[in-house]
Design a protein around this motif. Structure first.
Motif, PDB file in Angstrom:
ATOM      1  N   THR A 210       0.848  -1.188   0.000  1.00 17.26           N
ATOM      2  CA  THR A 210       0.000   0.000   0.000  1.00 17.26           C
ATOM      3  C   THR A 210       0.886   1.242   0.000  1.00 17.26           C
ATOM      4  OG1 THR A 210      -1.631  -1.197   1.293  1.00 17.26           O
ATOM      5  CG2 THR A 210      -1.875   1.188   1.173  1.00 17.26           C
ATOM      6  N   VAL A 211       0.658   2.126  -0.930  1.00 14.60           N
ATOM      7  CA  VAL A 211       1.440   3.355  -1.020  1.00 14.60           C
ATOM      8  C   VAL A 211       0.486   4.538  -0.898  1.00 14.60           C
ATOM      9  CG1 VAL A 211       3.022   4.706  -2.430  1.00 14.60           C
ATOM     10  CG2 VAL A 211       3.090   2.203  -2.534  1.00 14.60           C
ATOM     11  N   GLU A 212       0.765   5.412   0.094  1.00 14.05           N
ATOM     12  CA  GLU A 212      -0.119   6.564   0.313  1.00 14.05           C
ATOM     13  C   GLU A 212       0.200   7.684  -0.668  1.00 14.05           C
ATOM     14  OE1 GLU A 212      -2.575   6.318   2.278  1.00 14.05           O
ATOM     15  OE2 GLU A 212      -1.964   4.526   3.413  1.00 14.05           O
ATOM     16  N   LYS A 213      -0.792   8.501  -0.902  1.00  9.39           N
ATOM     17  CA  LYS A 213      -0.622   9.620  -1.806  1.00  9.39           C
ATOM     18  C   LYS A 213       0.426  10.588  -1.257  1.00  9.39           C
ATOM     19  CE  LYS A 213      -4.348  10.253  -4.167  1.00  9.39           C
ATOM     20  NZ  LYS A 213      -5.779  10.449  -4.182  1.00  9.39           N
ATOM     21  N   GLY A 214       1.326  11.047  -2.105  1.00 12.83           N
ATOM     22  CA  GLY A 214       2.276  12.082  -1.714  1.00 12.83           C
ATOM     23  C   GLY A 214       3.440  11.607  -0.861  1.00 12.83           C
ATOM     24  N   GLU A 215       3.649  10.329  -0.727  1.00  9.55           N
ATOM     25  CA  GLU A 215       4.797   9.870   0.046  1.00  9.55           C
ATOM     26  C   GLU A 215       5.900   9.352  -0.883  1.00  9.55           C
ATOM     27  OE1 GLU A 215       4.452   6.429   2.538  1.00  9.55           O
ATOM     28  OE2 GLU A 215       3.288   5.290   1.092  1.00  9.55           O
ATOM     29  N   ILE A 216       7.107   9.284  -0.305  1.00  5.53           N
ATOM     30  CA  ILE A 216       8.175   8.564  -0.980  1.00  5.53           C
ATOM     31  C   ILE A 216       8.266   7.226  -0.284  1.00  5.53           C
ATOM     32  CG2 ILE A 216      10.632   8.470  -1.534  1.00  5.53           C
ATOM     33  CD1 ILE A 216      10.694  11.471  -1.620  1.00  5.53           C
ATOM     34  N   HIS A 217       7.902   6.199  -1.029  1.00  2.55           N
ATOM     35  CA  HIS A 217       7.812   4.868  -0.434  1.00  2.55           C
ATOM     36  C   HIS A 217       9.003   4.038  -0.901  1.00  2.55           C
ATOM     37  CE1 HIS A 217       5.115   1.806   1.495  1.00  2.55           C
ATOM     38  NE2 HIS A 217       6.007   1.022   0.916  1.00  2.55           N
ATOM     39  N   GLY A 218       9.796   3.579   0.041  1.00  2.13           N
ATOM     40  CA  GLY A 218      10.953   2.767  -0.326  1.00  2.13           C
ATOM     41  C   GLY A 218      10.558   1.318  -0.528  1.00  2.13           C
ATOM     42  N   LEU A 219      11.183   0.709  -1.522  1.00  2.00           N
ATOM     43  CA  LEU A 219      10.989  -0.728  -1.732  1.00  2.00           C
ATOM     44  C   LEU A 219      12.377  -1.346  -1.614  1.00  2.00           C
ATOM     45  CD1 LEU A 219       8.520  -2.448  -2.289  1.00  2.00           C
ATOM     46  CD2 LEU A 219       8.966  -2.217  -4.727  1.00  2.00           C
ATOM     47  N   LEU A 220      12.602  -2.006  -0.468  1.00  2.00           N
ATOM     48  CA  LEU A 220      13.945  -2.467  -0.143  1.00  2.00           C
ATOM     49  C   LEU A 220      14.017  -3.979  -0.268  1.00  2.00           C
ATOM     50  CD1 LEU A 220      16.763  -1.693   1.162  1.00  2.00           C
ATOM     51  CD2 LEU A 220      15.693  -2.192   3.369  1.00  2.00           C
ATOM     52  N   GLY A 221      15.101  -4.443  -0.814  1.00  4.46           N
ATOM     53  CA  GLY A 221      15.275  -5.894  -0.908  1.00  4.46           C
ATOM     54  C   GLY A 221      16.554  -6.210  -1.649  1.00  4.46           C
ATOM     55  N   GLU A 222      17.001  -7.441  -1.458  1.00  4.19           N
ATOM     56  CA  GLU A 222      18.212  -7.869  -2.135  1.00  4.19           C
ATOM     57  C   GLU A 222      17.959  -8.034  -3.618  1.00  4.19           C
ATOM     58  OE1 GLU A 222      21.171 -10.425  -0.808  1.00  4.19           O
ATOM     59  OE2 GLU A 222      19.890 -11.204   0.775  1.00  4.19           O
ATOM     60  N   ASN A 223      19.052  -8.216  -4.374  1.00  2.00           N
ATOM     61  CA  ASN A 223      18.896  -8.587  -5.773  1.00  2.00           C
ATOM     62  C   ASN A 223      18.130  -9.893  -5.832  1.00  2.00           C
ATOM     63  OD1 ASN A 223      20.362  -6.529  -7.203  1.00  2.00           O
ATOM     64  ND2 ASN A 223      22.184  -7.332  -6.186  1.00  2.00           N
ATOM     65  N   GLY A 224      17.093  -9.920  -6.635  1.00  2.00           N
ATOM     66  CA  GLY A 224      16.333 -11.153  -6.767  1.00  2.00           C
ATOM     67  C   GLY A 224      15.182 -11.276  -5.785  1.00  2.00           C
ATOM     68  N   ALA A 225      14.928 -10.221  -4.998  1.00  2.00           N
ATOM     69  CA  ALA A 225      13.853 -10.312  -4.010  1.00  2.00           C
ATOM     70  C   ALA A 225      12.474 -10.138  -4.639  1.00  2.00           C
ATOM     71  CB  ALA A 225      14.056  -9.278  -2.911  1.00  2.00           C
ATOM     72  N   GLY A 226      12.433  -9.591  -5.852  1.00  6.60           N
ATOM     73  CA  GLY A 226      11.147  -9.448  -6.536  1.00  6.60           C
ATOM     74  C   GLY A 226      10.665  -8.012  -6.653  1.00  6.60           C
ATOM     75  N   LYS A 227      11.526  -7.040  -6.330  1.00  2.00           N
ATOM     76  CA  LYS A 227      11.126  -5.630  -6.355  1.00  2.00           C
ATOM     77  C   LYS A 227      10.776  -5.179  -7.763  1.00  2.00           C
ATOM     78  CE  LYS A 227      15.223  -4.198  -4.984  1.00  2.00           C
ATOM     79  NZ  LYS A 227      16.213  -5.249  -4.730  1.00  2.00           N
ATOM     80  N   THR A 228      11.692  -5.456  -8.687  1.00  2.00           N
ATOM     81  CA  THR A 228      11.497  -4.972 -10.046  1.00  2.00           C
ATOM     82  C   THR A 228      10.303  -5.650 -10.697  1.00  2.00           C
ATOM     83  OG1 THR A 228      13.832  -4.469 -10.269  1.00  2.00           O
ATOM     84  CG2 THR A 228      12.592  -4.712 -12.302  1.00  2.00           C
ATOM     85  N   THR A 229      10.136  -6.947 -10.435  1.00  2.00           N
ATOM     86  CA  THR A 229       8.990  -7.658 -10.990  1.00  2.00           C
ATOM     87  C   THR A 229       7.690  -7.001 -10.546  1.00  2.00           C
ATOM     88  OG1 THR A 229      10.235  -9.710 -10.927  1.00  2.00           O
ATOM     89  CG2 THR A 229       7.855  -9.900 -11.126  1.00  2.00           C
TER      90      THR A 229
END
Lengths: 310, 373, 500
Positions: C26-45
């Motif tokens: 869930t990402v709120e309006k107007g925030e900078i939301h970090g998506l943290l994870g190792e290579n291969g964790a599935g962030k880009t997907t």
């Protein structure tokens, strides 16, 4: 002993236009296909099938223009096979092209026997009559060279600036080139990669079909087995030499066309060179020009690479 | 992770070895089904056509002999294409190389008078060497001028045909002393021996099978074969490991061309005993389909060559009996090629299916690209 | 207020890998939301799904509370979603303007209106302070400029939700600071930003909230200011992490690699290596820091014999190797872990046995006359797999079936066993997860302990700082700085990397 200088005449330049036409079509066809990222070495086969279709159309209707329509239909159909295999099934594009070429030998030969009961040649059919371009035909020098040709030769020449404009000056062309240079980038901004490639390959098929039709119902008035004699491949060489640009391809085709016209004239004039060597001249020339052209040629980055949507 | 290492130790039962044969059979079946569909569309009698085709191939000893006769050059041309592909090169010039091989073999065969033990091998070798040199031109152009071998090999076919025509045309250096555009007959000492009474089958078929084994050995067991495969799969990696991709490219095209030349040489020395322009009904072109259907494996090539030999010889009878053009075979061949073109797409799916059956768990496939996912 | 983005139970399966396993975000309006994870964790997907590049197998997406469904990017763009990809989605032979308008081209009749495109680019460029030249061709401009083009491309489509995938990887520390300013400005203007990274520092620096992914699953979402680095690292990796490599003091010995006044050109014939000289001693790690595309590749290729030098000399010990072939240099004692393991380092369709053989195929004990001794090659493979802990079902599968980390282990195993005097390691941990990264780092330090000379090329400043004894900085093909590692700081290096 023939006089070499006699060979160089206005008729020779007129013959150059005639000789370059069936090479220019596949060259332009290759440019559209490869600019979109689809290798098309099946142009030779597409031309053969279309050349045969043109004869069939003209034979049954008695009208050569109907033959042209048949050729276009055959070219579209063949290019759809190519597109479906290469784009949808992501098959190896060089191999599919080879299959098309073999189909291009087999299918017309099969139908030749079935429809006309013949092994190698079709009956003579009506062919396209030449156009005399008013005013131009009466000009000195230019008139004898450009004034009177097959309508398909004129269309080929006109297709050069048209192709250039479409590819480099329109949003459509920008998109077409983008899917050949970086399909992911195109996809990420909403360009439909598959659709663009289908369209490009089909344009390629239509252009190749006109080249085939020119040979069978304009240059000649019948189909003969393997009548393209490698012109589809020479067209690809012209495309590379011209750096995937219609104007560059035209220059290459002028060279090949001239060589072809020269060898035909030389043969007729009994020049003391074995005719077989004269016949080989355009092919040798194609390879030699490629040696000069490569190194500075940059093929589209994603040619022959199927696009896989994640 | 520990269980995975254990699994590595056990050999286990695997069906993965069946991937090749399954693709081979599927290729044939789909081609025949497609061919039937085609014949049906054109309102031919499918049963009659296929019946005549097989009768023409297996109906009598002579027919079987004819099928084996066509198989022989097809093994060579298939090997030529397969060796090229294994080195990352698409040799479309086999037909021209074949013509060169036949031409030179014929020349050595009629012009030189030598004892049999030297004459026959020399004629074969001569055909192979000249065709190999001819092929290596495309390799050189690819390696040093970056010109795609597909274009050059195709164009060079037409040059080869022109040269061949010239040799036996009126006034040509190889023209026989008669009205026909053919070379003189090859001397007895350079002819391949007939193997089978009542057929035209020659020892060429044994030589072909021998060469298939040699090529297999060469590709998979020798140092040069290893280097060629490395360049074929990934020239950048080969270069990184200190293998010179340019040398390997020239060498691979030369060897591929030599095999193509042998196809022509055995055809001339084993069947026609003379050289003429149309001595090959397109064996070089068929070699592409043979190699692809044989999955680029020399033993697969033998099997595929036999199939195409059957088709080639059967089609002649089919045309005679059923009145259907023998060119239907070209359509079948095109269908085989179309199917083979999708092998890469299908292979992982097949592997997953078979791997699943064999080990009870899915084969681990990682399609990861560089970077994150 | 409804959240700007809600992704529910997203599942995405790739062959053999479950990239997203019921992920909810869930990402709120107007925030900078970090998506943290190792290579291969599935962030880009996950973000590719949000941006319409890929289609999820299961799950739903809501924008401002409304369920939406897209199968292509066009729909996503219309909904105001824009993504700046880690691997830029730019057409290298097109101009900046052409790239920005692609898919949304202004036109006059049939004709592309390039003047209008140029005007638009200039307007956007000055409005957001992102400097670009609309008529430059992409492949001629710096990576930093290319990134600006990517951002402008997204902004030109009126994106309200902006996804940034590892945007700082190509920037110097100073440029990263400037980039933060742009991000904050975008947030002030009411945009929502999703910021993908695997760097804890950046999460702390810029995000409001952070969601941590591991192995395709959500570990949790935290308010960034409530979480410290150790906690985030534990969430990301699933265990305590040693954030720095331990290395013993080690005395450097004699010079093993010496490069003198080296010049070389890049693939397009432009000068790429300009008068570079340096030396690496036995038992020493020399790191070369620099932003991507400043001549590192060309330098490595020249030293390893993969690219011709224009002039200059390379010595291995006392031997001049400048004229040698790649193979001769390998035999002379030079080993190389290439930066692109899939393109250079491995033949992906070869079995592991054949891959381990690469470069050994002409040397005893792997040869028997003209043949390869495959018994010996198999023994070598089994041993390498064992020693370097390569996770594989066997030695006869193709390299393609292995994970990136295991592929890299194979290369490391093969190259280290050449027993080289000099090892060149280019981007040796790119794309690897933390465990594999630690492994490679330990191996490099081990080589140093064995008195080998190691030349390390990396874009990761922390890697350079952790491993090197001496650090060189490369900028536009020149060495612009040289210092002992204990005198170096990220700021100092960053300034040099930017040519300052």
């Amino acid at each position: 002993m023939a006089n070499w200088s006699q060979l160089i005449s206005l008729a020779l330049f007129s013959a150059t236009i005639r000789s370059l036409t069936p090479v220019l079509y596949p060259a332009l066809a290759g440019i559209f296909s490869e600019r979109s990222g689809v290798l098309n070495i099946g142009l030779e086969g597409m031309m053969l099938i279309s050349a045969f279709a043109a004869v069939v159309g003209s034979y049954y209707s008695g009208n050569a223009w109907i033959g042209v329509l048949w050729a276009i239909a055959a070219g579209l159909l063949t290019s759809l096979i190519h597109a479906f295999m290469c784009i949808t099934l992501k098959a190896d594009q060089a191999i599919v092209g080879t299959g098309i070429n073999i189909l291009g030998i087999g299918l017309p030969s099969y139908l030749l026997l079935k429809l006309f009961g013949s092994q190698g040649i079709s009956p003579i059919v009506n062919r396209l009559s030449k156009w005399r371009i008013p005013v131009v035909v009466d000009l000195p020098v230019i008139g004898p060279i450009l004034g009177e040709h097959s309508p398909l030769a004129y269309i080929a020449l006109i297709m050069v600036p048209v192709s250039w404009f479409v590819l480099f000056k329109t949003p459509f062309g920008l998109r077409l080139r983008s899917v050949g240079e970086n399909p992911s980038a195109a996809d990420s901004v909403g360009v439909n990669v598959y659709l663009m490639r289908y369209i490009a390959v089909m344009i390629s098929g239509v252009l190749a079909s006109l080249g085939g039709a020119f040979l069978s119902i304009s240059y000649l008035a019948q189909y003969t087995r393997m009548m393209t004699a490698g012109r589809g491949f020479i067209g690809l060489a012209a495309m590379i030499f011209g750096r995937w640009n219609p104007w560059g391809a035209l220059i290459a085709c002028l060279i090949f066309g001239f060589a072809d016209a020269l060898q035909a004239t030389a043969q007729a004039a009994n020049v003391p060179i074995p005719p077989q060597f004269l016949l080989a001249l355009p092919y040798i020339l194609s390879i030699v020009t490629l040696i000069g052209a490569m190194g500075r040629a940059n093929p589209p980055a994603y040619v022959a690479k199927p696009y896989e949507k994640a | 992770m520990a269980d995975k290492k254990e699994a590595a130790g056990k050999k286990g039962f695997s069906l993965l070895g069946l991937v090749g044969p399954i693709q081979f059979v599927m290729g044939i079946l789909l081609a025949f089904i497609g061919g039937a569909l085609f014949l049906w569309i054109f309102r031919e009698n499918v049963a009659e056509a296929y019946g005549a085709l097989f009768k023409g191939a297996f109906g009598s000893k002579r027919y079987i002999g004819e099928a084996l006769l066509s198989t022989t050059p097809l093994i060579f041309s298939g090997l030529a294409v397969a060796l090229g592909f294994r080195s990352g090169l698409f040799n479309m010039g086999v037909e021209g190389q074949l013509v060169f091989g036949g031409m030179v073999a014929a020349y050595i065969g009629y012009a030189w008078d030598l004892p049999r033990v030297i004459h026959l091998p020399l004629a074969l070798l001569g055909g192979a060497v000249v065709a190999g040199l001819w092929g290596s031109i495309s390799g050189y152009l690819k390696a040093y001028h970056n010109i795609h071998e597909v274009i050059t090999t195709l164009l060079m076919n037409y040059i080869a045909f022109a040269i061949a025509d010239y040799m036996i045309a009126v006034g040509g250096p190889m023209k026989a002393d008669n009205e026909l555009p053919v070379s003189p007959d090859v001397l007895e000492s350079a002819r391949l021996v007939r193997l089978w009474e009542g057929t035209r089958v020659s020892s060429g078929i044994l030589i072909a099978i021998f060469f298939a084994i040699v090529v297999w050995f060469f590709i998979y067991k020798t140092r040069i074969g290893y280097k060629m495969r490395a360049v074929g799969f990934n020239a950048a990696a080969a270069e990184y490991a200190g293998i010179n991709p340019k040398t390997m490219t020239v060498l691979a095209m030369a060897l591929s061309g030599a095999l193509g030349g042998l196809a022509g040489a055995v055809e001339v020395l084993g069947v026609h005993y003379k050289f003429y322009a149309a001595f090959s009904p397109g064996y070089g072109w068929d070699g592409i389909a043979v190699a692809l259907l044989g999955l680029l494996n020399p033993f697969g090539v033998i099997a595929a060559a036999f199939l195409f030999g059957v088709l080639r010889s059967g089609s002649i009878t089919m045309q005679a009996i059923a009145g259907i053009s023998k060119n239907v075979v070209s359509i079948l061949i095109a269908l085989v090629i179309f199917f083979s073109a999708t092998n890469k797409t299908l292979e992982p799916i097949l592997k997953r299916l078979l791997g699943g059956i064999g080990s009870g768990k899915e084969l681990e496939l990682n399609t990861e690209q560089e970077g994150d996912r | 207020m409804k959240p700007a983005v809600e992704m529910r139970n997203i599942v995405k399966q790739f062959p053999g890998v479950l990239a997203n396993d019921h992920i909810s975000l869930t990402v709120e309006k107007g925030e900078i939301h970090g998506l943290l994870g190792e290579n291969g964790a599935g962030k880009t997907t996950l973000m590719s799904i949000l941006s319409g590049m890929s289609v999820p197998d299961e799950g739903e997406i809501l924008l401002n509370g409304t369920p939406i469904q897209f199968g292509n990017c066009e729909d996503a763009i219309k909904q105001g979603i824009g993504m700046v990809h880690q691997h830029f989605m730019l057409v290298p032979v097109f101009t900046v303007a052409e790239n920005i308008v692609l898919g949304n081209e202004p036109h006059k009749g049939l004709q592309l209106d390039i003047d209008q495109a140029r005007t638009m680019v200039n307007r956007l460029s000055s409005h957001y302070g992102l400097k670009v030249d609309p008529d430059s061709v992409i492949r001629d401009i710096s990576v930093g400029s290319q990134q600006r083009v990517e951002i402008l491309k997204v902004l030109s489509r009126d994106a309200k939700i902006i996804i940034l995938d590892e945007p700082t990887a190509v920037l110097t520390p100073q440029e990263v600071e400037e980039f933060y300013i742009v991000m904050r400005a975008l947030r002030e203007a009411g945009n929502t930003i999703i910021f993908i990274t695997h760097k804890l520092q950046e999460i702390q620096e810029i995000t409001d909230r952070t969601t941590v992914l591991r192995d395709g699953k959500v570990v949790g979402t935290v308010n960034t200011k409530d979480a410290d680095n150790e906690r985030l690292a534990r969430m990301m990796v699933g265990r305590d992490v040693v954030l720095h490599v331990k290395k013993e003091e080690h005395q450097a010995g004699k010079v093993e690699l010496r490069v003198e006044n080296l010049f070389a050109k890049d693939a397009r014939g432009l000068p790429a290596v300009k008068d570079i000289s340096f030396e690496v001693r036995a038992g020493e790690v020399v790191g070369i820091a620099g932003v991507a595309g400043n001549g590192q590749n060309e330098l490595v290729e020249v030293i390893t014999g993969l690219r011709k030098q224009e002039s200059g000399k390379i010595y291995l010990g006392d031997r001049d190797i400048s004229k040698m072939t790649t193979r001769e240099r390998i035999y002379a004692g030079l080993a190389h872990v290439p930066q692109d393991r899939q393109r250079r380092g491995l033949v992906m369709d070869f079995t592991l046995v054949d891959n381990f053989l690469l470069g050994y195929e002409d040397s005893p004990p792997f040869i028997e006359g003209p043949m390869i001794n495959y018994r010996e090659a198999e023994r070598f493979s089994e041993r390498s797999i064992e020693m370097f802990d390569v996770r594989t079902p066997g030695a006869h599968v193709t390299a393609r079936t292995l994970s990136g980390g295991n592929q890299q282990k194979m290369i490391v195993a093969r190259e280290f066993q050449r027993n080289p005097t000099v090892l060149i390691a280019a981007q040796p941990t790119r794309g690897l997860d933390i465990a594999a990264t630690e492994f490679v780092h330990e191996e490099l330090i081990e080589l140093r302990a064995q008195d080998k000379a190691v030349l390390l090329i990396s874009m990761e400043l922390t890697e350079i700082l952790d491993l090197s004894d001496r650090i060189l900085v490369i900028y536009e093909g020149e060495i612009v700085g040289s210092m002992k590692a204990n005198e170096a700081t990220p700021e100092k290096l960053g300034l040099l990397m930017a040519g300052g």
